[in-house]
Design an enzyme around this catalytic site. Structure first.
Site, short mmCIF file in Angstrom:
data_model
loop_
_atom_site.label_atom_id
_atom_site.label_comp_id
_atom_site.label_asym_id
_atom_site.label_seq_id
_atom_site.Cartn_x
_atom_site.Cartn_y
_atom_site.Cartn_z
CB SER A 107 -0.90 -0.03 1.23
OG SER A 107 -1.69 1.11 1.24
N GLY A 108 0.57 2.14 -0.91
CA GLY A 108 1.33 3.40 -1.00
C GLY A 108 2.56 3.30 -1.87
CB THR A 112 -3.59 3.88 -7.69
OG1 THR A 112 -4.02 2.84 -6.83
CG2 THR A 112 -4.78 4.53 -8.33
CG ASN A 157 -1.73 5.58 -0.61
OD1 ASN A 157 -1.66 6.79 -0.79
ND2 ASN A 157 -1.92 4.71 -1.58
CB SER A 160 -5.05 3.66 0.72
OG SER A 160 -4.90 2.27 0.67
CB SER A 161 -6.84 1.22 -4.18
OG SER A 161 -6.05 2.06 -4.97
N GLY A 387 -2.71 -2.91 -2.17
CA GLY A 387 -1.39 -3.48 -1.89
C GLY A 387 -1.37 -4.26 -0.60
CD GLU A 389 -4.28 -2.65 3.49
OE1 GLU A 389 -3.90 -1.61 2.94
OE2 GLU A 389 -5.48 -2.87 3.73
N1 LIG Z 1 5.06 8.21 -10.05
C1 LIG Z 1 4.69 8.97 -9.04
N2 LIG Z 1 5.00 10.27 -9.05
C2 LIG Z 1 4.67 11.07 -7.99
N3 LIG Z 1 4.00 10.63 -6.91
C3 LIG Z 1 3.68 9.33 -6.84
C4 LIG Z 1 3.99 8.44 -7.91
N4 LIG Z 1 3.53 7.23 -7.58
C5 LIG Z 1 2.95 7.36 -6.34
N5 LIG Z 1 3.05 8.62 -5.94
C6 LIG Z 1 2.55 9.16 -4.63
O1 LIG Z 1 2.28 8.09 -3.79
C7 LIG Z 1 0.94 8.07 -3.35
C8 LIG Z 1 0.44 6.68 -3.25
O2 LIG Z 1 0.39 6.06 -4.50
P1 LIG Z 1 -0.73 5.07 -4.94
O3 LIG Z 1 -2.04 5.52 -4.47
O4 LIG Z 1 -0.54 4.79 -6.36
O5 LIG Z 1 -0.35 3.82 -4.09
P2 LIG Z 1 -0.94 2.39 -4.20
O6 LIG Z 1 0.18 1.47 -4.46
O7 LIG Z 1 -2.04 2.37 -5.18
O8 LIG Z 1 -1.49 2.16 -2.76
P3 LIG Z 1 -2.74 1.33 -2.28
O9 LIG Z 1 -2.38 -0.07 -2.38
O10 LIG Z 1 -2.94 1.79 -0.94
O11 LIG Z 1 -3.82 1.72 -3.20
C9 LIG Z 1 0.20 8.87 -4.37
O12 LIG Z 1 -0.91 9.47 -3.82
C10 LIG Z 1 1.23 9.87 -4.81
O13 LIG Z 1 1.24 10.97 -3.93
MG LIG Z 2 -4.00 2.19 -5.05
#
Ligand SMILES: Nc1ncnc2c1ncn2[C@@H]1O[C@H](COP(=O)(O)OP(=O)(O)OP(=O)(O)O)[C@@H](O)[C@H]1O
Ligand SMILES: [Mg+2]
Length: 1108
Positions: A107-108, A112, A157, A160-161, A387, A389
């Protein structure tokens, strides 16, 4: 601009971990850190992309970058998520292979974000056009909507999804997007009613409260203040860097783009508001007579508002919160709910409401983005699942989420590690086995159908008797005690008896990504996912179309007593389907790594990264790649692709493909250890070798293209030249003809000019000569004329002189002669001269008179009385006689012209004059009228045919007359016919003969002296005709009738003539009476007509108007 041709150019650290030397966990982490510090967040392991979350926006996702990576070889540029997206898109488009992008990480870690980057890259590089752009826009805009409803801030996050998402993007054969299908996996709905410390509810609640207009909030009966709502945790309601109000507008806009109707959006917001309201309903205990507590709603205002929002009858919902009805076959048992149960029911309703709304949103989006054509399409799946967690307090949801991640890890292992090694073995390639951790055992612990944790949970849920979370844990303790990845304090495995980190109501699983402690509390409930039927029925009764749709089981007509499948069962099934689906596609991996736990940029926590590298199995991945071969391809496509690199295989290789590839590779300067020949494939060890081959191929293709171009250009130039040559000949021929024609025309016109000049000159010369000649002639003529004139004048003068002389002589001679004669005749002259002169003079005068009369003669008209005046009185006698002679002669001449008929006419006229002239006043007016005779054209007019045939003789006269009635003096029209022998009177209309009088019977005819047309035919007494009496008639042609009658009557009667009495009073014999007809002159009355009146028995008076 710097043009990169390889990822090796200007490399920071190592772009591809396969090239890392020496390979160790430390060097691996160090390489990642080094690259991370230089903002290189992407690193490859062969074709797998490792993505580090930068936690800040980097300038590497610009449209220029998209263009840079577009259609470039994977290893050509520095590692980037775009390179992977491009590779996947191109092999989908060009090689017709369905693709899936698997994004994993905790997660994070940025899954996404990575999925959005992939989608935006594909959207940017695929086809364009109005329709395609709309599809792209809808696909992209589905993200903000789902994120608002399905994402929340967690401690790990901020976005977070809280659901799993798999999106299939469908493309046509050209690579243009057609639409998509989204599948969602288990939303973490417990968050709706309760959020762990430091976390918040789903974004949409906060977005609605801070972003909606006052008006909207009023309609939804909401207050902007978060603190009013029990379901919204307060401690982290506001998230740094997250503008809920702006996001609300984005979401609304996105919903509109995706195709939500205005009323659908409103319904969705009403549901969200209803969930918030639901959280505020509170219960209080009320004791019942049997000693038990019953729940009552504390303040009904929230309930009322919620019911109003959803169109539910308040009492129905109130009852549903107080009672629970259990139906079993024919029985229906209703029990009251205590306060705890009421709260449970309320939260269950809120969770269900929200999660069903979420599923409806996905379905609705799918409806909009569904591909419109049924044509075969290629698919690119993007998997963005929650992700892995580990929280302080992990519950059923984390268990499910982590299970899903286990499965993904499993598929990664399956395809990258195991599959790869197995392939080497299968292909007979020499290979030393690489040890790696296979998490199949953990998956089995969870999903095994007989003794897996999920199976046991289901078993527990379905078991009759008291079922609690503790009984479930007991069951686990017995069944999974021996499993090496299961840990529990009370399990048979005495190892954990003293482990104080493991509470009694928990169990621990050693996941591939670490140990996770799960608290069993709520497992059974959440797995059951039960909603009291009273509640679902209450919802179904709502006067709100969306709510009704969401609770179909509430329909009393469709009561289903079967238990719905448990949440765990459903999830396992859907994950199973997903895995199968993924296995049919070509996988592309993005392994997301989180650099720190602080959501901060520039911080690289080694231990955290190391942990992730380990559990993601990245080291094993590199080892397998390094020990194995980077690239493999079946012989046929390989030979097809690279055959142009060797003269012997180009353009055709006749033998088996493998031999062809062997020949090809032998021909190339590639060391033998760089490749191996498998049974059906060639294996290339190093990506650089592949790239070398690609480069050679590209050059060769360029050379070939040049060759084709050369030959084509040669051919084109030659045919162009031949065409030009041919055209030139035609043009030259035409031109020559044209030039010659022009020249000829010029010469011709020049000749004409010269000729005309010459002719002109000659003509002028001739003219001059002729003029000169003429002048000469004129001069001669003039001279001769003058000369002759002179001569003539001289002669004239001479002749005149001569004549004068002669005249003089004659005069003199005449005088002399006269003198001589007079002298001689003087003696005779006096005696005869007078008479002679007189005779001569008279003779001369008469001569002159007659000659003069010739020219002054009067006209030949007999009535012309003129005669020239007499010149001399002595001609009086002649003058009197001459006109008479002339008149007689003239009349004779005139008469001689007459024909016999004309003569007869004139004779008649003459006779008329003899009879009437100066006797009857009517006569003068008749003189000028010709006697026509047959006025009725009786012989030719068919009307009188009968009459004509009744009359034998030739008709001399036929006219209409009036027969005067003696009784009243009125006239009756009768046809009057005169033949040589008789007079016939006939009826005018019928032509019937009324009377026929033979002419000899006529004694006389009487007429008046006046200008009337009356006449009486008087019959001889004693004759046959006299019986009827005389006839008194009147006619307009009286003169003619009487004249003709006079002439004919005389002839017929052999008498001299028929008497015509002309008097103003005569007697007429009518049968026995004699009537006197008297003519008087009367004043003109009634015009000029003659009137006849009977005066008395013996007198008829005819009044004739006087003529002026
Ligand atoms: N390529 C990127 N460039 C800039 N910021 C990023 C990038 N990827 C992720 N982030 C930052 O990290 C945060 C978390 O990313 P994201 O929501 O994609 O995580 P995740 O893997 O989908 O988590 P979860 O499993 O909780 O959904 C985003 O809100 C953003 O602020
Ligand atoms: Mg996500």
């Amino acid at each position: 601009m710097e043009v990169k041709t390889s990822l090796l150019d200007n490399m920071i650290g190592v772009g591809d971990m396969v090239l890392l030397e020496p390979l160790s966990e430390d060097s691996f982490i160090e390489n990642l850190r080094k690259r991370f510090d230089h903002n290189e967040i992407y690193t490859y392991i062969g074709s797998v992309v490792i993505s580090m979350n930068p936690y800040r926006s980097l300038p590497i996702f610009t449209p220029e970058k998209v263009e840079e990576y577009r259609n470039r070889n994977f290893y050509e540029l520095s590692p980037h998520i775009y390179a992977l997206a491009d590779e996947a898109y191109r092999s989908l488009r060009d090689q017709d292979k369905d693709q899936c992008i698997l994004i994993t990480g905790e997660s994070g870690a940025g899954k996404t974000e990575a999925s959005k980057l992939v989608m935006s890259y594909v959207a940017a590089v695929c086809g364009k056009g109005q329709e395609v752009n709309k599809v792209k826009e809808q696909l992209l805009q589905s993200n903000p909507v789902l994120e608002a409803f399905g994402n929340a801030k967690t401690v790990r996050n901020d976005n977070s999804s809280r659901f799993g998402k798999y999106m299939d993007i469908e493309f046509d054969f050209k690579g243009d997007p057609l639409g998509g299908v989204i599948s969602n996996y288990l939303l973490e709905k417990s968050r709706v009613v309760k959020q762990p410390r430091g976390e918040r509810n789903f974004h949409i609640f906060y977005q609605l409260l801070s972003g909606a207009s006052d008006d909207t909030l009023k309609k939804l009966k909401l207050d902007r203040d978060y603190s009013k709502y029990n379901y919204l945790s307060l401690d982290s309601a506001v998230v740094n860097g997250l503008d809920d109000a702006a996001n609300f507008r984005t979401v609304k806009n996105a919903m509109q783009i995706v195709g939500f109707m205005e009323d659908e959006v409103q319904s969705v917001l009403e549901l969200v508001a209803a969930v918030l309201k639901l959280g505020d309903i509170e219960f209080k205990p009320e004791s019942r007579c049997n000693g038990s507590d019953e729940s009552r709603i504390k303040d009904k205002n929230d309930l009322k508002e919620m019911c109003e929002l959803l169109g539910i009858e308040q009492s129905v919902l109130e009852r549903a919160f107080s009672y629970r009805t259990v139906e079993a076959r024919l029985e229906k048992v209703s029990t009251t709910l205590n306060v705890a149960q009421a709260y449970y029911a309320r939260d269950a309703l809120a969770k269900n409401l929200y999660s069903r709304l979420f599923s409806w949103l996905v379905t609705r989006i799918n409806e909009s983005i569904k591909a419109q054509t049924k044509a075969r399409h290629k698919v690119m799946g993007v998997l963005d699942i929650y992700g892995f967690e580990i929280f302080e307090d992990n519950s059923f949801e984390q268990f499910i989420i982590n299970y899903c991640n286990e499965k993904l890890q499993q598929i990664f292992i399956e395809l990258t590690l195991r599959e790869e090694q197995e392939e080497y073995v299968r292909e007979g390639i020499e290979w030393t086995n690489i040890e790696y951790f296979n998490n199949a055992i953990i998956c089995d612990l969870i999903e095994n159908h007989q003794n897996g944790i999920l199976a046991m949970l289901d078993e527990e849920c379905l078991r009759p008797g008291t079922v609690t979370d503790e009984t479930f844990l007991d069951k686990l303790n017995t069944i999974c005690a021996e499993h090496q990845h299961f840990e529990s304090r009370l399990s048979k495995n005495s190892k954990f008896l003293t482990d104080h980190s493991l509470p009694h109501n928990c169990f621990r699983i050693q996941h591939y990504a670490g140990k996770v402690l799960y608290r069993v509390e709520g497992f059974v409930d959440k797995n059951n996912d039960l909603l009291y039927r009273d509640l679902s029925q209450a919802m179904y009764k709502a006067n709100h179309s969306l709510i009704k749709q969401l609770f179909p089981e509430g329909n009393p007509g469709k009561v289903n007593l079967k238990r719905p499948p448990t949440a765990g069962f459903q999830f396992r099934a859907s994950v199973g389907t997903l895995m199968k689906n993924l296995q049919t596609k070509n996988p592309n991996y993005i392994r997301c790594i989180k650099p720190n736990d602080k959501k901060a940029s520039h911080i690289f926590t080694d231990s955290l990264v190391c942990h992730q590298v380990r559990y993601l199995g990245l080291m094993e991945n590199v080892r397998v790649r390094r020990a194995g071969y980077a690239f493999r391809q079946a012989y046929e496509p390989c030979l097809e692709r690279y055959k142009m690199l060797c003269k012997r295989t180009w353009p055709h290789w006749r033998g088996p493909a493998r031999e062809g590839v062997e020949v090809l590779m032998a021909d190339l300067p590639v060391p033998a250890e760089e490749f191996s020949f498998g049974r059906s494939k060639i294996f290339i060890r190093n990506p650089r070798t592949l790239f070398f081959l690609e480069e050679r191929r590209r050059q060769c293709l360029q050379d070939l293209a040049t060759l084709i171009q050369k030959i084509y250009r040669g051919w084109k130039c030659r045919s162009h030249f031949l065409l030009l040559k041919k055209s030139q000949i035609v043009v030259a021929a035409w031109y020559r003809r044209y030039a010659q024609e022009k020249k000829y025309q010029k010469i011709k016109s020049a000749t004409t000019v010269v000729q005309s000049y010459t002719r002109g000159w000659q003509a002028r010369k001739l003219l001059r000569e002729l003029k000169y000649q003429k002048r000469c002639e004129e001069a001669v003529t003039t001279i001769s004329a003058f000369w002759h004139g002179t001569q003539a004048r001289m002669e004239l003068r001479r002749l005149k002189q001569e004549a004068r002389n002669k005249h003089a002589v004659t005069v003199i001679w005449a005088y002399w002669q006269g003198t001589k004669v007079r002298r001689e005749y003087r003696k005779f002259f006096r005696a005869n001269a007078g008479k002679k002169i007189y005779d001569f003079t008279i003779q001369r005068i008469m001569q002159k008179y007659f000659l003069g009369l010739k020219s002054t003669m009067p006209s030949m008209s007999p009535i012309d009385k003129s005669w020239p005046a007499r010149p001399y009185r002595f001609l009086d006698g002649v003058h009197r006689e001459l006109p008479r002679i002339f008149h007689l002669w003239r009349c004779k001449k005139y008469r001689s012209q007459f024909t016999e008929e004309k003569k007869a006419v004139y004779e008649e006229k003459l006779e008329a004059s003899e009879i009437f002239k100066d006797k009857k006043a009517l006569y003068p007016s008749s003189v000028s009228q010709p006697f026509k005779g047959d006025y009725l054209e009786i012989s030719t007019n068919p009307k009188y045919q009968k009459l004509n045939s009744a009359v034998d003789e030739k008709v001399l006269l036929a006219d209409v007359v009036n027969k005067i009635n003696r009784a009243n003096g009125k006239g009756t029209a009768r046809i009057f016919l005169l033949t040589k022998k008789s007079v016939v009177l006939a009826d005018q209309k019928t032509g019937q003969v009324k009377a026929s009088v033979p002419l000899p019977d006529l004694a006389s005819v009487s007429v008046s002296t006046q200008s009337d047309g009356f006449f009486a035919l008087r019959l001889k007494e004693g004759s046959a005709s006299a019986v009827k009496g005389d006839f008194l008639l009147s006619s307009e042609h009286l003169i003619e009738i009487i004249t003709k009658l006079h002439r004919t009557g005389a002839t017929a009667a052999d008498s001299k003539q028929l008497n015509v009495d002309i008097s103003d009073e005569f007697l007429v014999q009518f049968k026995h009476d004699k009537v006197c007809v008297k003519f008087i002159q009367g004043a003109p009355k009634n015009g000029n007509s003659v009137s006849c009146k009977r005066k008395n028995n013996r007198l008829l008076e005819v009044s004739v108007p006087t003529t002026a």
